[in-house]
Design an enzyme around this catalytic site. Structure first.
Site, PDB file in Angstrom:
ATOM      1  N   GLY A   1      -2.323  -5.151  -5.427  1.00  0.00           N
ATOM      2  CA  GLY A   1      -2.813  -6.517  -5.301  1.00  0.00           C
ATOM      3  C   GLY A   1      -3.219  -6.818  -3.857  1.00  0.00           C
ATOM      4  O   GLY A   1      -3.309  -5.936  -3.016  1.00  0.00           O
TER       5      GLY A   1
ATOM      6  N   THR B   1       0.840  -1.205   0.000  1.00  0.00           N
ATOM      7  CA  THR B   1       0.000   0.000   0.000  1.00  0.00           C
ATOM      8  C   THR B   1       0.871   1.250   0.000  1.00  0.00           C
ATOM      9  O   THR B   1       0.596   2.214  -0.721  1.00  0.00           O
ATOM     10  CB  THR B   1      -0.932   0.007   1.229  1.00  0.00           C
ATOM     11  OG1 THR B   1      -1.640  -1.222   1.274  1.00  0.00           O
ATOM     12  CG2 THR B   1      -1.928   1.146   1.153  1.00  0.00           C
TER      13      THR B   1
ATOM     14  N   GLY C   1      -2.140  -9.468  -0.728  1.00  0.00           N
ATOM     15  CA  GLY C   1      -1.121 -10.457  -0.366  1.00  0.00           C
ATOM     16  C   GLY C   1      -0.058 -10.531  -1.455  1.00  0.00           C
ATOM     17  O   GLY C   1       0.359  -9.505  -1.991  1.00  0.00           O
TER      18      GLY C   1
ATOM     19  N   LYS D   1      -8.013  -1.549  -6.080  1.00  0.00           N
ATOM     20  CA  LYS D   1      -7.593  -2.670  -5.226  1.00  0.00           C
ATOM     21  C   LYS D   1      -8.701  -3.702  -5.317  1.00  0.00           C
ATOM     22  O   LYS D   1      -9.845  -3.412  -4.945  1.00  0.00           O
ATOM     23  CB  LYS D   1      -7.419  -2.142  -3.794  1.00  0.00           C
ATOM     24  CG  LYS D   1      -7.312  -3.215  -2.738  1.00  0.00           C
ATOM     25  CD  LYS D   1      -6.017  -3.179  -1.977  1.00  0.00           C
ATOM     26  CE  LYS D   1      -5.923  -4.427  -1.108  1.00  0.00           C
ATOM     27  NZ  LYS D   1      -4.597  -4.672  -0.594  1.00  0.00           N
TER      28      LYS D   1
ATOM     29  N   ASP E   1      -6.513   0.393   3.235  1.00  0.00           N
ATOM     30  CA  ASP E   1      -5.736   0.587   2.006  1.00  0.00           C
ATOM     31  C   ASP E   1      -6.399   1.565   1.030  1.00  0.00           C
ATOM     32  O   ASP E   1      -5.746   2.464   0.495  1.00  0.00           O
ATOM     33  CB  ASP E   1      -5.537  -0.763   1.295  1.00  0.00           C
ATOM     34  CG  ASP E   1      -4.559  -1.651   2.061  1.00  0.00           C
ATOM     35  OD1 ASP E   1      -4.065  -1.227   3.119  1.00  0.00           O
ATOM     36  OD2 ASP E   1      -4.299  -2.776   1.587  1.00  0.00           O
TER      37      ASP E   1
HETATM   38  N1  ADP Z   1       8.280   3.628   3.669  1.00  0.00           N
HETATM   39  C1  ADP Z   1       7.451   3.425   4.715  1.00  0.00           C
HETATM   40  N2  ADP Z   1       7.109   4.443   5.532  1.00  0.00           N
HETATM   41  C2  ADP Z   1       6.271   4.263   6.571  1.00  0.00           C
HETATM   42  N3  ADP Z   1       5.703   3.073   6.893  1.00  0.00           N
HETATM   43  C3  ADP Z   1       6.000   2.017   6.124  1.00  0.00           C
HETATM   44  C4  ADP Z   1       6.883   2.136   4.986  1.00  0.00           C
HETATM   45  N4  ADP Z   1       6.969   0.934   4.392  1.00  0.00           N
HETATM   46  C5  ADP Z   1       6.205   0.089   5.121  1.00  0.00           C
HETATM   47  N5  ADP Z   1       5.610   0.742   6.159  1.00  0.00           N
HETATM   48  C6  ADP Z   1       4.721   0.158   7.198  1.00  0.00           C
HETATM   49  O1  ADP Z   1       4.718  -1.244   7.077  1.00  0.00           O
HETATM   50  C7  ADP Z   1       3.409  -1.758   7.306  1.00  0.00           C
HETATM   51  C8  ADP Z   1       2.954  -2.569   6.134  1.00  0.00           C
HETATM   52  O2  ADP Z   1       2.828  -1.717   5.005  1.00  0.00           O
HETATM   53  P1  ADP Z   1       1.604  -1.841   3.990  1.00  0.00           P
HETATM   54  O3  ADP Z   1       1.904  -0.930   2.862  1.00  0.00           O
HETATM   55  O4  ADP Z   1       0.307  -1.644   4.688  1.00  0.00           O
HETATM   56  O5  ADP Z   1       1.775  -3.375   3.580  1.00  0.00           O
HETATM   57  P2  ADP Z   1       0.853  -4.287   2.626  1.00  0.00           P
HETATM   58  O6  ADP Z   1       0.019  -3.376   1.788  1.00  0.00           O
HETATM   59  O7  ADP Z   1       1.819  -5.104   1.843  1.00  0.00           O
HETATM   60  O8  ADP Z   1       0.038  -5.137   3.553  1.00  0.00           O
HETATM   61  C9  ADP Z   1       2.494  -0.576   7.569  1.00  0.00           C
HETATM   62  O9  ADP Z   1       2.287  -0.423   8.938  1.00  0.00           O
HETATM   63  C10 ADP Z   1       3.266   0.587   6.982  1.00  0.00           C
HETATM   64  O10 ADP Z   1       2.942   1.726   7.658  1.00  0.00           O
HETATM   65 MG    MG Z   2      -2.043  -3.181   1.565  1.00  0.00          MG
END
Ligand code: ADP
Ligand code: MG
Length: 238
Positions: free
Chosen positions: A131, A18, A133, A39, A69
């Site tokens: 996507g 995300t 997962g 999404k 998201d």
């Molecule tokens: N560059 C970033 N800056 C701040 N938080 C991040 C960063 N990369 C990952 N995170 C943190 O990692 C966690 C997972 O990120 P997310 O984008 O929600 O993962 P996914 O969409 O793959 O489930 C979240 O809590 C997000 O805030």
């Molecule tokens: Mg996500």
């Protein structure tokens, strides 16, 4: 379909898809492009209180859960799409989309997903898809996230962690993508520390070399303020 688009996948859940999708959306929007986001399914909404702190960290600072998201994607893109337009299937339980749908007594329809994505793309200069997962997560029956990426035809951005274990996860994802004929535009390691360790620096180089792929990084971002984010650019995304 919008002429331009990107499908953001990751090495798994909670790896930064995300955040990467939002950063790409923000980068394109800041260039003056009309950006829409998509999404296919959002799950785990039960775990996300609409507002209010979920606890208090050291120093008594309130801790807020990140928004769902579709909300972060919409804000980052500066889009006016509705929840329904961004994510046609939204479920409470934190489960794989095919299971979350089944628990709700329904099935995700690939045709409906493609129609919704095409509608979202039609109204924009660029479409940023996130996507669910990783690539081999089922959406409905044997229809996987990877099949949706193939049907949409956009190149992939792969979100991955910077640390130990990421080489294997990332190379597996690249291999799975290419086996289905998908183009991998970029791997984004996130959050990339201000002072990366030797392991992290080496991971970046190893993934680029063994995966024959461009690797970019994303520093820790203040997710509540997309205007403060640095641009996330890659060759295939210009
Ligand atoms: N560059 C970033 N800056 C701040 N938080 C991040 C960063 N990369 C990952 N995170 C943190 O990692 C966690 C997972 O990120 P997310 O984008 O929600 O993962 P996914 O969409 O793959 O489930 C979240 O809590 C997000 O805030
Ligand atoms: Mg996500």
């Amino acid at each position: 379909m919008a002429a331009r688009g990107i499908f953001v996948t990751g090495t798994g859940t909670e790896v930064g898809k995300t955040v990467v999708a939002a950063a790409i959306a923000r980068t394109l929007a800041a260039q003056g492009q009309r950006v829409h986001v998509f999404k296919p399914a959002v799950t785990g909404l039960d775990e996300l209180p609409a507002d209010g702190p979920i606890g208090r960290a050291k120093g008594d600072m309130p801790v807020h859960r990140p928004p769902p998201d579709h909300e972060l994607l919409r804000t980052a893109a500066g889009s006016r799409q509705s929840d329904e337009e961004i994510a046609p299937y939204r479920y409470g339980p934190p489960a794989s989309p095919h299971l979350a749908a089944s628990l709700a007594g329904e099935e995700i329809e690939p045709k409906r997903l493609l129609k919704a994505a095409r509608t979202a793309a039609a109204g924009a200069d660029a479409l940023v898809c996130e996507g669910v997962g990783g690539l081999l997560v089922p959406l409905a029956g044997a229809y996987l996230v990877r099949d949706l990426a193939v049907d949409l035809g956009y190149p992939l951005a792969i979100a991955a962690a910077p640390g130990l274990g990421t080489i294997n996860h990332t190379l597996l994802t690249i291999e799975s993508a290419r086996a289905a004929g998908l183009e991998v535009a970029v791997v984004v390691l996130t959050p990339w520390p201000q002072e990366p360790s030797e392991v992290e620096r080496s991971n970046r180089e190893t993934i680029a070399a063994l995966g024959s792929v461009e690797v970019q990084t994303l520093p820790p971002l203040d997710l509540s303020d997309p205007a403060s984010w640095p641009p996330l650019k890659f060759s295939r995304g210009r």
